[in-house]
Design a protein around this motif. Structure first.
Motif, PDB file in Angstrom:
ATOM      1  N   LYS A 105      26.321  12.698   2.056  1.00  0.00           N
ATOM      2  CA  LYS A 105      26.760  13.264   3.327  1.00  0.00           C
ATOM      3  C   LYS A 105      26.131  14.627   3.574  1.00  0.00           C
ATOM      4  CE  LYS A 105      31.230  10.922   3.772  1.00  0.00           C
ATOM      5  NZ  LYS A 105      32.697  11.104   3.956  1.00  0.00           N
ATOM      6  N   GLU A 106      25.977  15.413   2.536  1.00  0.00           N
ATOM      7  CA  GLU A 106      25.365  16.731   2.691  1.00  0.00           C
ATOM      8  C   GLU A 106      23.900  16.601   3.092  1.00  0.00           C
ATOM      9  OE1 GLU A 106      24.536  20.627   3.079  1.00  0.00           O
ATOM     10  OE2 GLU A 106      26.507  19.674   2.988  1.00  0.00           O
ATOM     11  N   GLU A 107      23.186  15.653   2.479  1.00  0.00           N
ATOM     12  CA  GLU A 107      21.791  15.423   2.873  1.00  0.00           C
ATOM     13  C   GLU A 107      21.700  14.981   4.331  1.00  0.00           C
ATOM     14  OE1 GLU A 107      19.770  14.072  -1.381  1.00  0.00           O
ATOM     15  OE2 GLU A 107      20.933  12.609  -0.215  1.00  0.00           O
ATOM     16  N   MET A 108      22.606  14.130   4.748  1.00  0.00           N
ATOM     17  CA  MET A 108      22.608  13.653   6.129  1.00  0.00           C
ATOM     18  C   MET A 108      22.917  14.806   7.092  1.00  0.00           C
ATOM     19  SD  MET A 108      21.969  10.573   7.376  1.00  0.00           S
ATOM     20  CE  MET A 108      22.653   9.232   6.382  1.00  0.00           C
ATOM     21  N   THR A 109      23.819  15.682   6.677  1.00  0.00           N
ATOM     22  CA  THR A 109      24.153  16.856   7.485  1.00  0.00           C
ATOM     23  C   THR A 109      22.927  17.730   7.693  1.00  0.00           C
ATOM     24  OG1 THR A 109      26.454  16.858   6.734  1.00  0.00           O
ATOM     25  CG2 THR A 109      25.565  18.951   7.541  1.00  0.00           C
ATOM     26  N   GLN A 110      22.189  17.965   6.615  1.00  0.00           N
ATOM     27  CA  GLN A 110      21.005  18.814   6.706  1.00  0.00           C
ATOM     28  C   GLN A 110      19.906  18.178   7.549  1.00  0.00           C
ATOM     29  OE1 GLN A 110      20.864  21.986   5.848  1.00  0.00           O
ATOM     30  NE2 GLN A 110      23.018  21.727   5.225  1.00  0.00           N
ATOM     31  N   ILE A 111      19.816  16.859   7.543  1.00  0.00           N
ATOM     32  CA  ILE A 111      18.845  16.162   8.392  1.00  0.00           C
ATOM     33  C   ILE A 111      19.129  16.451   9.863  1.00  0.00           C
ATOM     34  CG2 ILE A 111      18.207  13.851   9.236  1.00  0.00           C
ATOM     35  CD1 ILE A 111      18.458  12.946   6.251  1.00  0.00           C
ATOM     36  N   VAL A 112      20.395  16.380  10.249  1.00  0.00           N
ATOM     37  CA  VAL A 112      20.775  16.655  11.643  1.00  0.00           C
ATOM     38  C   VAL A 112      20.405  18.093  12.020  1.00  0.00           C
ATOM     39  CG1 VAL A 112      22.710  16.894  13.232  1.00  0.00           C
ATOM     40  CG2 VAL A 112      22.604  14.929  11.686  1.00  0.00           C
ATOM     41  N   LEU A 113      20.770  19.040  11.180  1.00  0.00           N
ATOM     42  CA  LEU A 113      20.502  20.444  11.487  1.00  0.00           C
ATOM     43  C   LEU A 113      19.004  20.725  11.536  1.00  0.00           C
ATOM     44  CD1 LEU A 113      23.243  22.087   9.235  1.00  0.00           C
ATOM     45  CD2 LEU A 113      23.301  21.822  11.725  1.00  0.00           C
ATOM     46  N   GLU A 114      18.260  20.167  10.588  1.00  0.00           N
ATOM     47  CA  GLU A 114      16.819  20.418  10.532  1.00  0.00           C
ATOM     48  C   GLU A 114      16.092  19.768  11.716  1.00  0.00           C
ATOM     49  OE1 GLU A 114      13.260  22.055   9.180  1.00  0.00           O
ATOM     50  OE2 GLU A 114      15.351  22.524   8.703  1.00  0.00           O
ATOM     51  N   THR A 115      16.557  18.612  12.152  1.00  0.00           N
ATOM     52  CA  THR A 115      15.938  17.969  13.319  1.00  0.00           C
ATOM     53  C   THR A 115      16.109  18.843  14.552  1.00  0.00           C
ATOM     54  OG1 THR A 115      16.389  15.770  12.383  1.00  0.00           O
ATOM     55  CG2 THR A 115      15.874  15.873  14.724  1.00  0.00           C
ATOM     56  N   CYS A 116      17.273  19.445  14.714  1.00  0.00           N
ATOM     57  CA  CYS A 116      17.475  20.380  15.828  1.00  0.00           C
ATOM     58  C   CYS A 116      16.557  21.592  15.696  1.00  0.00           C
ATOM     59  CB  CYS A 116      18.930  20.828  15.888  1.00  0.00           C
ATOM     60  SG  CYS A 116      20.092  19.551  16.390  1.00  0.00           S
ATOM     61  N   ARG A 117      16.454  22.111  14.471  1.00  0.00           N
ATOM     62  CA  ARG A 117      15.607  23.294  14.262  1.00  0.00           C
ATOM     63  C   ARG A 117      14.152  23.000  14.609  1.00  0.00           C
ATOM     64  NH1 ARG A 117      18.208  23.450   8.882  1.00  0.00           N
ATOM     65  NH2 ARG A 117      20.110  24.718   9.089  1.00  0.00           N
ATOM     66  N   ARG A 118      13.664  21.866  14.150  1.00  0.00           N
ATOM     67  CA  ARG A 118      12.238  21.552  14.350  1.00  0.00           C
ATOM     68  C   ARG A 118      11.914  21.318  15.821  1.00  0.00           C
ATOM     69  NH1 ARG A 118       9.055  19.475   9.281  1.00  0.00           N
ATOM     70  NH2 ARG A 118      10.416  20.236   7.617  1.00  0.00           N
ATOM     71  N   ASN A 119      12.926  20.985  16.599  1.00  0.00           N
ATOM     72  CA  ASN A 119      12.725  20.834  18.039  1.00  0.00           C
ATOM     73  C   ASN A 119      13.171  22.065  18.818  1.00  0.00           C
ATOM     74  OD1 ASN A 119      11.784  17.902  18.612  1.00  0.00           O
ATOM     75  ND2 ASN A 119      13.363  17.683  17.036  1.00  0.00           N
ATOM     76  N   ASN A 120      13.577  23.101  18.080  1.00  0.00           N
ATOM     77  CA  ASN A 120      14.001  24.380  18.663  1.00  0.00           C
ATOM     78  C   ASN A 120      15.086  24.185  19.718  1.00  0.00           C
ATOM     79  OD1 ASN A 120      13.872  27.206  18.776  1.00  0.00           O
ATOM     80  ND2 ASN A 120      12.481  27.155  20.525  1.00  0.00           N
ATOM     81  N   LEU A 121      16.081  23.387  19.377  1.00  0.00           N
ATOM     82  CA  LEU A 121      17.159  23.047  20.303  1.00  0.00           C
ATOM     83  C   LEU A 121      18.467  23.706  19.893  1.00  0.00           C
ATOM     84  CD1 LEU A 121      16.426  19.235  20.736  1.00  0.00           C
ATOM     85  CD2 LEU A 121      16.193  20.991  22.495  1.00  0.00           C
ATOM     86  N   ARG A 122      19.062  24.434  20.813  1.00  0.00           N
ATOM     87  CA  ARG A 122      20.400  24.984  20.602  1.00  0.00           C
ATOM     88  C   ARG A 122      21.457  24.120  21.289  1.00  0.00           C
ATOM     89  NH1 ARG A 122      20.900  30.018  18.780  1.00  0.00           N
ATOM     90  NH2 ARG A 122      22.836  30.336  19.972  1.00  0.00           N
ATOM     91  N   ASP A 123      21.064  23.425  22.342  1.00  0.00           N
ATOM     92  CA  ASP A 123      21.934  22.492  23.063  1.00  0.00           C
ATOM     93  C   ASP A 123      21.210  21.155  23.076  1.00  0.00           C
ATOM     94  OD1 ASP A 123      24.161  24.301  24.440  1.00  0.00           O
ATOM     95  OD2 ASP A 123      22.236  25.343  24.609  1.00  0.00           O
TER      96      ASP A 123
END
Length: 292
Positions: free
Chosen positions: A68-86
């Motif tokens: 679950k922690e790895e999956m959580t980090q995938i979500v956060l990193e995908t947002c970061r790599r697309n520079n998305l706050r919303d």
């Protein structure tokens, strides 16, 4: 350069994000997913979404192959790599590549991918003036056939119902279960307000227990509004004081007419408006930060 997609351990351009035509998620809808929102640089109720993803996967005996922690980090990193706050985030686990048979044992490894992009489900003015619903002839999947609490890739029940609502000229449709009780809308949960009480169907009638649904129930209880999970019919909807839908994409949106009948005075009601405001405030603080 398009969106950056997480796919099976790599972050790739959307043009390079490809699955096999033998993936059982494509061939049979064999997989699970979550739709998640990010607001103001936070992913709203991410833990609840990850927990529900793993519950759905367990129900169909699918091991995502990640913690679950790895999956959580995938979500956060995908947002970061697309520079998305919303953003609207789609996290998917498929059974993986197999053969043309049904047997999931022929799929040795699941596939996991994550997409983060922008979304607007309804125009902003509908949150001010409200939606109109129609009751659907298509019934909600029966829990003893395919339990709607599994957020699976097989969404044909919802898609067929959505097409029916569109043909009727309505932006959303109301699902009844096989007994004729109100279950939910094609992509959202439903609430009614009667005599100051907030009422929503219980999960066992055949609905997905929404993350936004649960958040709104908590907000209402915290505001001193009595909240009940009760079975009800269209009569209760027609005669309600207020009605609204909740969902990850839709958030909290008023319903002012159902099957041509005005709900209350035909305007978004005070409890609905209050809960919309409370929910929007909650999204500013609830969930892990994307950029730290």
């Amino acid at each position: 350069m398009g969106l950056i997609i997480y796919l099976d351990g790599q972050y790739v351009d959307e043009e390079e994000a490809k699955l096999s035509v033998f993936d059982h998620g494509l061939l049979y809808g064999d997989g699970v997913f979550e739709g998640i929102r990010a607001y103001h640089g936070r992913v709203f109720r991410l833990k609840a979404h990850i927990d529900r993803l793993y519950e759905s996967a367990r129900h169909i005996n699918l091991d995502p192959g990640l913690t679950k922690e790895e999956m959580t980090q995938i979500v956060l990193e995908t947002c970061r790599r697309n520079n998305l706050r919303d953003a609207y985030i789609r996290l998917v686990v498929t059974r993986g590549k197999g053969d043309l048979g049904l047997d999931p044992r022929k799929c040795p490894r699941p596939s996991v991918f994550c997409i983060a992009a922008a979304i607007e489900l309804y125009p902003a003015e509908l949150y001010e003036r409200g939606l109109e619903l129609v009751t659907l002839g298509t019934r909600r999947n029966a829990p003893d056939a395919l339990d709607p609490r599994i957020k699976s890739l097989n969404y044909l029940n919802n898609i067929i119902a959505k097409m029916e609502a569109t043909r009727a000229g309505a932006p959303e449709g109301l699902f009844l279960n096989k007994e004729g009780y109100v279950a939910e809308a094609t992509g959202d949960n439903i609430f009614i307000v009667k005599n100051g009480q907030l009422i929503t169907p219980p999960p066992y009638v055949g609905l997905l227990e929404g993350i936004t649904r649960n958040a709104v129930m908590e907000l209402a209880a915290g505001a001193g509004i009595p909240v009940y999970e009760k079975v009800f019919t269209r009569h209760d909807v027609y005669t309600a004081d207020e009605c609204f839908l909740t969902g990850t994409a839709a958030e909290v949106i008023p319903v002012v007419k159902v099957d041509g009948r005005a709900i209350g005075d035909g305007q978004p009601g005070p409890i609905t408006r209050d809960l919309i405001a409370r929910f929007r405030e909650l999204t500013k603080t609830d969930g892990p930060e994307i950029f730290i």
